[in-house]
Enzyme design. Structure first.
Site, PDB file in Angstrom:
ATOM      1  N   ASN A   1       0.881  -1.170   0.000  1.00 18.15           N
ATOM      2  CA  ASN A   1       0.000   0.000   0.000  1.00 18.15           C
ATOM      3  C   ASN A   1       0.919   1.221   0.000  1.00 18.15           C
ATOM      4  OD1 ASN A   1      -1.805   2.024   0.507  1.00 18.15           O
ATOM      5  ND2 ASN A   1      -2.759   1.047   2.277  1.00 18.15           N
TER       6      ASN A   1
ATOM      7  N   ARG B   1      -2.442  -2.100  -3.553  1.00 18.11           N
ATOM      8  CA  ARG B   1      -3.671  -1.338  -3.358  1.00 18.11           C
ATOM      9  C   ARG B   1      -3.618  -0.127  -4.288  1.00 18.11           C
ATOM     10  NH1 ARG B   1      -5.274   2.966   1.163  1.00 18.11           N
ATOM     11  NH2 ARG B   1      -7.446   3.152   0.585  1.00 18.11           N
TER      12      ARG B   1
ATOM     13  N   HIS C   1     -12.888   2.637  -0.195  1.00 20.95           N
ATOM     14  CA  HIS C   1     -12.906   1.589   0.844  1.00 20.95           C
ATOM     15  C   HIS C   1     -13.538   0.292   0.317  1.00 20.95           C
ATOM     16  CE1 HIS C   1     -13.122   4.901   4.186  1.00 20.95           C
ATOM     17  NE2 HIS C   1     -11.856   4.516   4.012  1.00 20.95           N
TER      18      HIS C   1
END
Ligand code: ADP
Length: 406
Positions: free
Chosen positions: A10, A94, A183
């Site tokens: 990430n 991500r 999200h």
């Protein structure tokens, strides 16, 4: 050789969070964080999880993402495996914004990179950092499958009625202005885990997911597919968050510009960084706000009340969108830990079949659990999110078959 290990990355503008997982049993081998990349006092914190060893911390200059990943690789090599190991099956990245285009996790090639780059105007803070992480990892391991898992992908099933803003269609399309939601990895994981908690298949249940972290979003999930979510073109829309305002009359922006003399950038900073809980009471940590509320602090109480009021509005709205609801699931830092938030958000919704059992609500733990009384028509649950596991699972599902047959 059978390789079942997946590294999840990430990448932020000055940070890289990582986890190494073994997908043969979904166990976590290591986790860590590099912060303040590009500064003299960069910091790497690495925790070997499979051995239960102590965390190691290192402070010093880490010039860029390339140096950061090499430092991470060196730490990983000390106790399990480095980035150069043949046992690594894939890297899962991500990526915050996948636009309309990316509806699924996607193996990264040059075309995919170009498309993520094309989305920078709608995600100027996040996509450039995600791209840097991807490019760096690809340069280090060009032979390894690398997969982009998009925060927006789960929301691409939203119908046009939920995804479009009511503005001129041609203008909206020209500038790709629509509701994308964020999200998504968490909403996907938690809605599925909630179905599991009820002993059902995701296709059989309707769930309202409340992801309440520092950033916060709600989603309405029908039979495993997202039909609405509270974040929009950017993560600013929707719930009251730690530092973001969430919903407001767009004319507030014109007013602040025309009457308040503020620049677009100043308003952007105000709404994204100085609003929400921190703007209302000076604190964005729910623990601190609850402590102040318990001491009778009126400013903290008002911030809490505004936060809960908005949350309740979204529960009601998504109840109406779904028609029937099987469960409301609380997740992320606030949702998993703040019993007072869960209690207050559900209070008074008995007519909707929603209630919280105070004793169950007070129980702490890291497993999914029900907090509604056994008699309640709709389940209320606390379901810890696990975005890294979800990214690793999606990555491995995509590349694992090929890897195993090598
Ligand atoms: P993000 O990933 O968005 O940074 P998290 O999901 O980690 O956020 O949530 C962070 C927030 O969770 C903190 O800002 C704090 O408000 C809240 N939080 C964490 N622990 C607790 C707790 N024990 N009680 C209440 N709130 C908590």
């Amino acid at each position: 050789m059978t390789s079942s290990r997946v590294l999840v990355l990430n990448s932020g503008s000055s940070s890289v969070k990582y986890q190494l997982l073994d997908m043969s049993d979904s166990s976590r081998l290591a986790a860590g964080l590099v912060e303040r990349i590009g500064e003299e006092t960069s910091r790497l914190r690495h925790t070997p999880l499979h051995t239960g060893g102590e965390s190691r911390e290192w402070t010093g200059p880490i010039a860029d993402h390339d140096a950061a990943l090499k430092a991470v690789s060196a730490e990983l090599a000390k106790d399990c495996l480095g980035l150069d190991s043949p046992e690594l099956a894939a890297i899962g990245h991500r990526v915050v914004h996948g636009g309309k285009h990316f509806t699924q996790p996607t193996v990264i090639d040059d075309t995919v990179l170009a498309e993520i780059e094309r989305l920078i105007p709608v995600a100027p803070l996040h996509n450039p950092a995600n791209l840097t992480g991807i490019r760096t990892a690809r340069a280090l391991r060009p032979d390894l499958p690398q997969v982009a898992v998009f925060d927006t992908a789960f929301h691409t099933t939203m119908p046009e009625s939920a995804a479009r803003y009511a503005i001129d269609v041609e203008t909206a399309d020209r500038h790709r202005v629509r509701r994308y939601g964020f999200h998504g990895t968490s909403h996907a994981y938690v809605s599925r885990a909630t179905a599991g908690l009820l002993g059902k298949d995701p296709s059989e249940v309707n769930v309202i997911v409340l992801h309440l972290g520092n950033g916060a979003s709600a989603s309405a999930v029908r039979g495993g597919r997202c039909v609405d979510t509270s974040m929009g073109l950017t993560p600013l829309e929707g719930l009251v968050m730690g530092t973001r305002s969430g919903d407001l009359d767009p004319a507030v922006i014109f007013h602040l510009a025309r009457v308040g003399g503020m620049s677009t950038d100043e308003i952007d900073t105000l709404l994204n960084k100085k609003s929400g809980l921190i703007g209302l009471c000076g604190d964005n940590d729910m623990r601190e706000i609850r402590r102040r509320v318990d001491e009778g602090d009126e400013q903290a109480q008002l911030a809490f009340d505004i936060y809960i009021h908005r949350l309740k509005k979204y529960i009601g709205a998504y109840y109406a969108v779904l028609g029937t609801v099987d469960a409301v699931a609380f997740t992320a830092g606030v949702g998993e830990n703040a019993a007072a938030v869960r209690q207050a958000a559900i209070a008074g919704l008995e007519e909707l079949g929603l209630a919280v059992d105070d004793e169950l609500n007070a129980v702490r733990g890291d497993r999914p659990r029900l907090i509604s009384p056994g008699t309640a028509r709709v389940a209320v649950a606390v379901v810890p999110t696990d975005e890294e596991l979800e990214i690793a699972t999606q990555t491995y599902a995509l590349v694992g078959k090929n890897v195993k047959s090598n």
